[in-house]
Design an enzyme around this catalytic site. Sequence first.
Site, PDB file in Angstrom:
ATOM      1  N   LYS B 119       0.851  -1.184   0.000  1.00 59.71           N
ATOM      2  CA  LYS B 119       0.000   0.000   0.000  1.00 59.71           C
ATOM      3  C   LYS B 119       0.887   1.235   0.000  1.00 59.71           C
ATOM      4  O   LYS B 119       1.764   1.390   0.854  1.00 59.71           O
ATOM      5  CB  LYS B 119      -0.917   0.020   1.216  1.00 59.71           C
ATOM      6  CG  LYS B 119      -1.917   1.163   1.135  1.00 59.71           C
ATOM      7  CD  LYS B 119      -2.682   1.378   2.406  1.00 59.71           C
ATOM      8  CE  LYS B 119      -2.959   2.871   2.553  1.00 59.71           C
ATOM      9  NZ  LYS B 119      -3.429   3.229   3.882  1.00 59.71           N
ATOM     10  N   GLY B 180      -7.742   9.080  10.453  1.00 57.41           N
ATOM     11  CA  GLY B 180      -7.923   9.151  11.901  1.00 57.41           C
ATOM     12  C   GLY B 180      -8.973  10.133  12.370  1.00 57.41           C
ATOM     13  O   GLY B 180      -9.147  10.331  13.570  1.00 57.41           O
ATOM     14  N   ALA B 206      -9.574   5.452   5.025  1.00 51.92           N
ATOM     15  CA  ALA B 206      -9.460   6.600   5.930  1.00 51.92           C
ATOM     16  C   ALA B 206     -10.760   7.370   6.066  1.00 51.92           C
ATOM     17  O   ALA B 206     -11.489   7.569   5.095  1.00 51.92           O
ATOM     18  CB  ALA B 206      -8.359   7.570   5.511  1.00 51.92           C
ATOM     19  N   GLY B 207     -11.041   7.768   7.286  1.00 52.45           N
ATOM     20  CA  GLY B 207     -12.170   8.641   7.557  1.00 52.45           C
ATOM     21  C   GLY B 207     -13.383   7.950   8.149  1.00 52.45           C
ATOM     22  O   GLY B 207     -14.288   8.616   8.650  1.00 52.45           O
ATOM     23  N   ASN B 228      -8.553   1.787  10.507  1.00 58.06           N
ATOM     24  CA  ASN B 228      -7.729   1.468  11.671  1.00 58.06           C
ATOM     25  C   ASN B 228      -8.307   2.105  12.935  1.00 58.06           C
ATOM     26  O   ASN B 228      -8.788   1.455  13.840  1.00 58.06           O
ATOM     27  CB  ASN B 228      -6.293   1.929  11.421  1.00 58.06           C
ATOM     28  CG  ASN B 228      -5.305   1.443  12.465  1.00 58.06           C
ATOM     29  OD1 ASN B 228      -4.133   1.294  12.186  1.00 58.06           O
ATOM     30  ND2 ASN B 228      -5.727   1.170  13.695  1.00 58.06           N
ATOM     31  N   THR B 229      -8.301   3.453  12.956  1.00 54.29           N
ATOM     32  CA  THR B 229      -8.669   4.170  14.170  1.00 54.29           C
ATOM     33  C   THR B 229     -10.094   3.884  14.635  1.00 54.29           C
ATOM     34  O   THR B 229     -10.344   3.804  15.840  1.00 54.29           O
ATOM     35  CB  THR B 229      -8.484   5.683  13.938  1.00 54.29           C
ATOM     36  OG1 THR B 229      -7.196   5.895  13.351  1.00 54.29           O
ATOM     37  CG2 THR B 229      -8.557   6.461  15.242  1.00 54.29           C
TER      38      THR B 229
END
Lengths: 55, 276
Positions: B119, B180, B206-207, B228-229
């Site tokens: 990635k 994040g 993301a987001g 992830n977050t």
Amino acid sequence: MTGGLSIAAMLGELGLDPKKVAVERNLEIVPRGTLADVEVAEGDAFEIVHFVGGG
Amino acid sequence: MRSRSSISSEEVELNAPQSMSSDSWTVAGRTFTSRLIVGTGKYKSLEENAAAVEASGAEIVTVAVRRVNISDPSQPMLTDFIDPKKVTYLPNTAGCFTADDAIRTLRLAREAGGWNLVKLEVLGEAKTLYPDMRETLKATEVLVKEGFEPMVYCVDDPIAAKQLEEAGAVAIMPLGAPIGSGLGIQNRVTIRLIVEGAGVPVLVDAGVGTASDAAQAMELGCDGVLMNTAIAEAKDPVLMARAMKAAVESGRLAYLAGRMQKRRYADPSSPLAGLI
């Protein structure tokens, strides 16, 4: 560093498993298969990396 | 390469799987059943991280490449908790702000892991972590020449996405919102435009903040979601991992089912005929 020490031996002295790390010597990748053959020379700069948690 | 410039109801019907287990997706010749990719950062412990990955059902995890701590080589390693033989490690270039840094990181990652699927993300600034598309495109071109198969993080811009695909990106990974942030998908229109124009898998990266954001990405026709977050910073990460698994699956099913048309006014569900 004294002559005659291979990169594989250096990793061993540091307590690292060569199968779990990647080594860059003076900005060039050292292929894993050659770690036992490449000798550490005076002034060499190494990056030793592995996978850690990340996003 | 399949074209997705228009999706007719027949096409959706053809795509509809008999069961979720037959609904797979393929990136660079590798086929996966789970459409959820999870990160391995920000967890309280490696045990919690491993439990969340298990609960998410993810078959791919992103990992970072960092210097080993030579002063304490015996500290526990990610590979002791998440088996790279069972889960595909996707090395990421998170933290790289130039094409050169990202390329160097991935060359090391390839040596450490032995595979080409990676990635790529090249960031523009620390405040927003928005991708630097000029550097990203440059890095993609070099990596493809060197035999890498880069899945590429990018802005939610259909033109940039097309340029990346032309440069050889094996998957397009537009942001839904800043990394994040947990703000959810800010521009559904551009995500949908990217999906319609792409001949390679599209994954929102993301987001995502909560389950409905992940479902929304899938309802827009994305092939998958990376997060992830949203899992790691939930009060109960393992439970949130389960929620995300269910959200990605239900969003996917809703996309395949084809949602009803929206109306401006009510339409009764019970028949008017025979009304007393």
